[in-house]
Design a protein around this motif. Structure first.
Motif, PDB file in Angstrom:
ATOM      1  N   LYS A   1       0.816  -1.215   0.000  1.00  0.00           N
ATOM      2  CA  LYS A   1       0.000   0.000   0.000  1.00  0.00           C
ATOM      3  C   LYS A   1       0.852   1.270   0.000  1.00  0.00           C
ATOM      4  O   LYS A   1       0.532   2.234  -0.659  1.00  0.00           O
ATOM      5  CB  LYS A   1      -0.922   0.015   1.228  1.00  0.00           C
ATOM      6  N   THR A   2       1.952   1.272   0.784  1.00  0.00           N
ATOM      7  CA  THR A   2       2.817   2.453   0.900  1.00  0.00           C
ATOM      8  C   THR A   2       4.271   1.997   0.941  1.00  0.00           C
ATOM      9  O   THR A   2       4.613   1.071   1.687  1.00  0.00           O
ATOM     10  CB  THR A   2       2.488   3.248   2.181  1.00  0.00           C
ATOM     11  N   VAL A   3       5.113   2.652   0.148  1.00  0.00           N
ATOM     12  CA  VAL A   3       6.520   2.272   0.076  1.00  0.00           C
ATOM     13  C   VAL A   3       7.402   3.514   0.123  1.00  0.00           C
ATOM     14  O   VAL A   3       7.029   4.577  -0.393  1.00  0.00           O
ATOM     15  CB  VAL A   3       6.797   1.443  -1.198  1.00  0.00           C
ATOM     16  N   LEU A   4       8.577   3.380   0.728  1.00  0.00           N
ATOM     17  CA  LEU A   4       9.559   4.470   0.813  1.00  0.00           C
ATOM     18  C   LEU A   4      10.691   4.228  -0.173  1.00  0.00           C
ATOM     19  O   LEU A   4      11.269   3.138  -0.218  1.00  0.00           O
ATOM     20  CB  LEU A   4      10.133   4.543   2.232  1.00  0.00           C
ATOM     21  N   LEU A   5      11.009   5.265  -0.968  1.00  0.00           N
ATOM     22  CA  LEU A   5      12.109   5.203  -1.927  1.00  0.00           C
ATOM     23  C   LEU A   5      13.039   6.401  -1.726  1.00  0.00           C
ATOM     24  O   LEU A   5      12.691   7.359  -1.039  1.00  0.00           O
ATOM     25  CB  LEU A   5      11.583   5.246  -3.367  1.00  0.00           C
ATOM     26  N   HIS A   6      14.209   6.333  -2.351  1.00  0.00           N
ATOM     27  CA  HIS A   6      15.075   7.509  -2.486  1.00  0.00           C
ATOM     28  C   HIS A   6      15.618   7.509  -3.900  1.00  0.00           C
ATOM     29  O   HIS A   6      16.332   6.591  -4.315  1.00  0.00           O
ATOM     30  CB  HIS A   6      16.235   7.501  -1.493  1.00  0.00           C
ATOM     31  N   LYS A   7      15.274   8.541  -4.648  1.00  0.00           N
ATOM     32  CA  LYS A   7      15.767   8.673  -6.015  1.00  0.00           C
ATOM     33  C   LYS A   7      17.231   9.103  -5.981  1.00  0.00           C
ATOM     34  O   LYS A   7      17.574  10.071  -5.292  1.00  0.00           O
ATOM     35  CB  LYS A   7      14.919   9.719  -6.743  1.00  0.00           C
ATOM     36  N   PRO A   8      18.119   8.379  -6.668  1.00  0.00           N
ATOM     37  CA  PRO A   8      19.540   8.748  -6.644  1.00  0.00           C
ATOM     38  C   PRO A   8      19.738  10.224  -6.981  1.00  0.00           C
ATOM     39  O   PRO A   8      19.100  10.757  -7.895  1.00  0.00           O
ATOM     40  CB  PRO A   8      20.162   7.845  -7.716  1.00  0.00           C
ATOM     41  N   GLY A   9      20.624  10.869  -6.219  1.00  0.00           N
ATOM     42  CA  GLY A   9      20.858  12.297  -6.400  1.00  0.00           C
ATOM     43  C   GLY A   9      22.326  12.627  -6.579  1.00  0.00           C
ATOM     44  O   GLY A   9      23.126  11.768  -6.987  1.00  0.00           O
ATOM     45  N   ARG A  10      22.685  13.854  -6.215  1.00  0.00           N
ATOM     46  CA  ARG A  10      24.050  14.338  -6.459  1.00  0.00           C
ATOM     47  C   ARG A  10      25.108  13.530  -5.717  1.00  0.00           C
ATOM     48  O   ARG A  10      26.290  13.579  -6.078  1.00  0.00           O
ATOM     49  CB  ARG A  10      24.153  15.812  -6.053  1.00  0.00           C
ATOM     50  N   GLU A  11      24.691  12.781  -4.688  1.00  0.00           N
ATOM     51  CA  GLU A  11      25.657  11.942  -3.977  1.00  0.00           C
ATOM     52  C   GLU A  11      26.343  10.949  -4.915  1.00  0.00           C
ATOM     53  O   GLU A  11      27.505  10.589  -4.718  1.00  0.00           O
ATOM     54  CB  GLU A  11      24.979  11.197  -2.825  1.00  0.00           C
TER      55      GLU A  11
END
Length: 401
Positions: free
Chosen positions: A16-26
């Motif tokens: 129902k709900t998921v946490l992501l992190h889109k790759p960034g400047r790191e």
């Protein structure tokens, strides 16, 4: 703002709900000289990695799944100035800075930013030229190291049942990541008044990571004792969960080889349906499973080594006949190649429906033959971080099965 909790009682219940992190400047702060230190084998091309990640997120959205982003939740958690300052103090403390002058300059630099900008900078890392600090004599380019592993949201903290394990990460490069979870569950308006149970504390000296923490059912967990997770941490977590009054009655401790290729349990073993699992065949000969249970009368954790086959252990624990789908279809070369790109690291979004990397076509075809619906996503750049779809996602809410 609405109150929320977490609810994860399986690996396969409808997500129902998921946490992501889109790759960034790191990612663009990776260089060949520092890859080993930052736990990468190669440098992803950020533009394509972000496009691939967007396609990953689209699979969730087209299936009616709410997608949350780590940076946004952390930003909403530190809008109070006192909390923001404490967060910076904690980040700098976990960064092991020995020069107080550098620490103070970094603190001023970060606190002068708005919360979202500050979070983005902390994730990306701070180079010496960013704050023109001449006092630093070191050739190392970073005053604050980048956090390129953040797109693997599975590891720093794990939702288990109605609570959370704030994990103590093995590698120095990843230890700060858990602070994001700590501040989200302590201060975010969704969670701060819901009393989400904390089953493990990040300051515990024994290490445990989310890739080793699998929720097989309301009664059974599987936890890997791996390169990144200590047996002592598993026993501590088990004791805390059993004492919490949760529904879990049994924990299967998987003792897997302590090597990078088998970094976490979910890199060699994931659940794809009520009675089906993917597995990397190379671990089967050396795998030892210990059953952990709880004696309520004497308040003792009990351990017992399982002598039977893995299929038998799982079938008995889940009360159903279990099938193991072997990565690479039993072909040693295909299994080794696809294992390197996380062929066994599937993410179930509902029973019998999984996300995988398209490059693992042998294993994907085998899943299809076992009536598993496969969403195969592009992965030329995301896979360079050595983590698959399960690694890149942290479920917050799943429906019961």
């Amino acid at each position: 703002m609405e109150q929320r909790g977490v609810k994860v009682y399986s690996e396969i219940g409808k997500l129902k709900t998921v946490l992501l992190h889109k790759p960034g400047r790191e990612i663009e702060n990776l260089t060949p000289s520092y890859l080993e230190n930052l736990l990468f084998d190669d440098i992803p091309y950020l533009k394509i990695a972000r496009e691939e990640h967007d396609k990953f997120a689209e699979v969730f959205k087209m299936n009616g799944i709410e997608v949350l982003y780590l940076e946004n939740l952390v930003t909403d958690s530190i809008k109070d100035l006192n909390i923001k300052e404490q967060f910076v103090e904690d980040i700098l403390l976990k960064s092991n800075l020995v020069d107080n002058k550098i620490k103070e300059e970094l603190k001023k630099y970060l606190l002068n930013m708005l919360p979202k900008e500050m979070i983005d900078v902390i994730m990306a890392g701070v180079r010496k030229e960013d704050i023109l600090l001449k006092e630093s004599k070191s050739e190392y380019p970073f005053l604050l190291e980048p956090m390129p592993n953040l797109y693997f949201t599975r590891d720093p903290f794990a939702c288990i049942g109605s609570g959370v394990s704030l994990n103590s990460m093995r590698k120095v490069a990843r230890r700060r990541e858990t602070l994001f979870g700590k501040y989200i569950f302590k201060y975010h308006p969704w969670f701060k008044d819901t009393n989400v149970s904390i089953y493990y504390d990040m300051d515990n000296p024994s290490c445990i990571e989310g890739g080793d923490q699998l929720v097989l059912s309301k009664e059974v967990l599987a936890i890997g004792c791996s390169e990144r997770t200590d047996k002592e941490a598993v026993l501590k977590l088990a004791s805390n969960i059993f004492k919490s009054g949760e529904t879990f009655e049994k924990i299967l401790l998987f003792n897997i080889p302590k090597i990078r290729a088998f970094m976490h349990l979910d890199t060699v073993f994931t659940m794809v349906d009520y009675d089906k699992f993917t597995i990397h065949p190379e671990i089967e000969d050396t795998l030892k499973v210990i059953e952990i249970s709880y004696d309520k009368a004497n308040k003792n954790v009990i351990t017992k080594e399982c002598e039977e086959s893995l299929e038998s252990v799982l079938s008995r624990a889940l009360k159903t006949e279990v099938t193991l789908i072997r990565c690479g279809g039993g072909d040693k070369i295909a299994a080794g190649r696809e294992q390197w790109n996380d062929g066994s690291n599937t993410l179930a979004i509902s029973p019998g429906k999984v996300i995988t990397y398209d490059r693992n076509y042998v294993t994907n075809e085998l899943l299809d033959k076992h009536n598993i619906e496969v969403y195969a996503i592009k992965s030329s750049e995301l896979s360079r971080g050595r983590g698959g779809p399960r690694c890149m996602s942290m479920p917050f809410v799943r429906e019961d099965i």
